[in-house]
Design an enzyme around this catalytic site. Structure first.
Site, PDB file in Angstrom:
ATOM      1  N   ALA A 220     -77.848 -77.511 -41.250  1.00  0.00           N
ATOM      2  CA  ALA A 220     -77.826 -78.467 -42.006  1.00  0.00           C
ATOM      3  C   ALA A 220     -76.512 -78.505 -42.684  1.00  0.00           C
ATOM      4  CB  ALA A 220     -78.793 -78.492 -43.625  1.00  0.00           C
ATOM      5  N   ASP A 221     -75.487 -79.934 -43.146  1.00  0.00           N
ATOM      6  CA  ASP A 221     -74.293 -80.062 -43.038  1.00  0.00           C
ATOM      7  C   ASP A 221     -74.912 -81.413 -44.257  1.00  0.00           C
ATOM      8  OD1 ASP A 221     -71.917 -79.050 -43.269  1.00  0.00           O
ATOM      9  OD2 ASP A 221     -71.371 -81.208 -42.750  1.00  0.00           O
ATOM     10  N   GLN A 222     -73.912 -81.149 -45.499  1.00  0.00           N
ATOM     11  CA  GLN A 222     -73.431 -82.207 -46.625  1.00  0.00           C
ATOM     12  C   GLN A 222     -72.009 -82.763 -46.860  1.00  0.00           C
ATOM     13  OE1 GLN A 222     -75.131 -80.546 -50.570  1.00  0.00           O
ATOM     14  NE2 GLN A 222     -75.616 -82.494 -51.024  1.00  0.00           N
TER      15      GLN A 222
END
Length: 200
Positions: free
Chosen positions: A77-79
């Site tokens: 995941a990335d944010q």
């Protein structure tokens, strides 16, 4: 109730909050941080839309781990926190955290979150969502006290929404899991659809 798993799961992230979120819903998994050089991807995609950049980072992190563990399903995941169209970097220092919060005070910003699920070299599923947050008007004293208490130095937006950071906001529109960096409900639905997990 026990969550039955038909294959190993790997989280391609050293994020403690993502680990806590997966544990809270009964998943068993290994943690293998990807080691991906994010700055190189960000430089190469400096003119790309935030959505595309977030997805590319999540995909790169996931594949970096999944190709080394082809028998497992790897979650990455990335944010990215965005204010007025501009991404904010993780603060790293207390001074930068306070400066970021001062810029976010009384403003509305977005948290972009992308999730990738892969097996071996194959990307099986990708998801992107956006949450919109409006911060209260914060005094400098509040900002200083908050940063000292929560130390959000590695947090997107310089706050830990899962903890004391919730006190900073007047309005949140969207999935709170997205704010914390992992779109958990869509991920679980996909794992169930693939029969990777089941309720037993």
């Amino acid at each position: 109730m026990i969550i039955h798993q038909t294959a190993p799961l790997i989280l391609a992230s050293g994020s403690s909050i993502r680990q806590q979120m997966l544990k809270a819903v009964g998943l068993t998994f290994s943690v293998v941080p990807s080691g991906v050089e994010e700055d190189a991807i960000k430089t190469a995609m400096k003119d790309a839309p935030i959505r595309a950049l977030t997805a590319a980072l999540a995909r790169a992190k996931t594949l970096a781990v999944s190709v080394q563990h082809p028998d497992a399903y790897t979650i990455g995941a990335d944010q990215i926190c965005v204010l007025h169209g501009e991404p904010l970097s993780k603060p790293i220092t207390y001074d930068r955290a306070e400066a970021q919060l001062a810029s976010l005070s009384a403003q509305t910003h977005q948290q972009h979150c992308a999730v990738t699920l892969a097996r071996g070299s194959d990307v099986i599923w990708e998801f992107h969502d956006i949450a919109e947050l409006t911060m209260r008007t914060l005094t400098l004293a509040e900002i200083h006290a908050y940063v000292a208490a929560d130390a959000p130095l590695s947090s997107c937006g310089s706050y830990k929404f899962e903890g004391l950071g919730r006190h900073l906001f007047s309005r949140v529109v969207g999935d709170h899991d997205v704010v914390q960096g992992l779109a958990l409900v869509p991920l679980l639905a996909q794992l169930h659809e693939l029969d990777v997990i089941a309720i037993a």
